[in-house]
Design an enzyme around this catalytic site. Structure first.
Site, PDB file in Angstrom:
ATOM      1  NE  ARG A  30      85.381 -40.577  35.993  1.00 26.87           N
ATOM      2  CZ  ARG A  30      84.109 -40.386  35.920  1.00 26.87           C
ATOM      3  NH1 ARG A  30      83.524 -39.577  36.762  1.00 26.87           N
ATOM      4  NH2 ARG A  30      83.377 -41.019  35.039  1.00 26.87           N
TER       5      ARG A  30
ATOM      6  CB  THR B 281      90.408 -42.763  29.490  1.00 28.99           C
ATOM      7  OG1 THR B 281      90.852 -42.641  30.854  1.00 28.99           O
ATOM      8  CG2 THR B 281      91.602 -42.713  28.560  1.00 28.99           C
TER       9      THR B 281
ATOM     10  CG  ASP C 151      85.644 -31.059  45.847  1.00 30.09           C
ATOM     11  OD1 ASP C 151      85.910 -31.305  44.669  1.00 30.09           O
ATOM     12  OD2 ASP C 151      86.288 -31.553  46.799  1.00 30.09           O
TER      13      ASP C 151
ATOM     14  CG  ASP D 192      88.142 -28.304  46.573  1.00 26.31           C
ATOM     15  OD1 ASP D 192      89.340 -28.645  46.645  1.00 26.31           O
ATOM     16  OD2 ASP D 192      87.530 -28.157  45.490  1.00 26.31           O
TER      17      ASP D 192
HETATM   18  N1  URA Z   1      82.976 -35.640  45.237  1.00 28.19           N
HETATM   19  C1  URA Z   1      82.656 -34.636  46.071  1.00 28.19           C
HETATM   20  O1  URA Z   1      83.472 -34.186  46.847  1.00 28.19           O
HETATM   21  N2  URA Z   1      81.397 -34.142  46.021  1.00 28.19           N
HETATM   22  C2  URA Z   1      80.455 -34.622  45.184  1.00 28.19           C
HETATM   23  O2  URA Z   1      79.339 -34.129  45.199  1.00 28.19           O
HETATM   24  C3  URA Z   1      80.814 -35.682  44.322  1.00 28.19           C
HETATM   25  C4  URA Z   1      82.080 -36.170  44.372  1.00 28.19           C
END
Ligand code: URA
Length: 209
Positions: free
Chosen positions: A104, A108, A200, A203
């Site tokens: 992303r 923008t 995430d 991660d």
């Molecule tokens: N991407 C992720 O890994 N976790 C989220 O909560 C949203 C997007």
């Protein structure tokens, strides 16, 4: 949310709860994502066509059924989708695998493709797009655009957790795409994370934080 299927099964709910737990480590997290994807795929592949084949049992000849999994294409969105691909490939080992990388743009806020390597696509291929966290829907929409520009017409999106915002956005832009998830959560927070979610996914899978 007419295109959404929440696969509400005790095994999935149980495994997803362990994934949500912040104390679950990367090994178990990866294993569970693979296992849940396999279970989701059981439902997400229900529409695949079987052809009749003759099979000879030790007793007699009979009619059997075969899925032509060479017409199946599995497309993980990098990077968290990679582990989901391992799950669905356990069931469809001859499927082709395409890869799409999207980030992303922080200025923008638009989705930008940085990598795409896809097998030949056409309207007969059954494509399964894999993206664990359907949050804003921006990445999935971009990946669906890329798949359709490449010729795909039959596409199913498989995610682990969705936010209502993401489901709505995908349905608006790609109303022909069915979405299979393990859970539909409450909402997105101000940082675009799904609440309650699991943090995430990339991660936690790859221990990058
Ligand atoms: N991407 C992720 O890994 N976790 C989220 O909560 C949203 C997007």
């Amino acid at each position: 949310m007419k295109n959404l299927v929440v696969v509400d099964h005790p095994l999935i709910k149980h495994k997803l709860t362990i994934m949500r737990d912040k104390n679950t480590g990367p090994k178990e997290f990866r294993e569970l994502l693979k296992e849940i994807t396999l279970l989701l795929s059981y439902e997400a592949t229900r529409h695949l066509k079987c052809e009749e084949v003759e099979v000879e049992t030790p007793i007699t000849k009979t009619v059997g059924y075969r899925i032509n999994d060479k017409d199946v294409v599995v497309v993980p969105i990098l990077r968290a989708g990679l582990v989901m691909a391992d799950g669905i490939l356990e069931l469809l080992p001859n499927a082709s695998v395409g890869h799409i990388g999207i980030y992303r743009d922080p200025e923008t806020l638009r989705a930008v493709e940085y990598y795409a390597k896809l097998p030949p696509l056409n309207g007969d291929k059954e494509v399964f797009l894999l993206d664990p966290m359907l949050a804003t829907g921006v990445s999935s929409i971009k990946a669906l655009d890329i798949l359709k520009e490449s010729g795909a017409r039959k596409i199913t999106l498989v995610a682990l957790i969705a936010a209502p915002e993401g489901v709505g956005a995908v349905e608006e832009k790609h109303e022909d795409v069915k979405i299979y998830v393990a859970a539909l959560d409450e909402r997105l927070n101000d940082h675009g994370y799904i609440v309650p979610g699991l943090g995430d996914a990339g991660d936690r899978l790859f221990r990058t934080k």
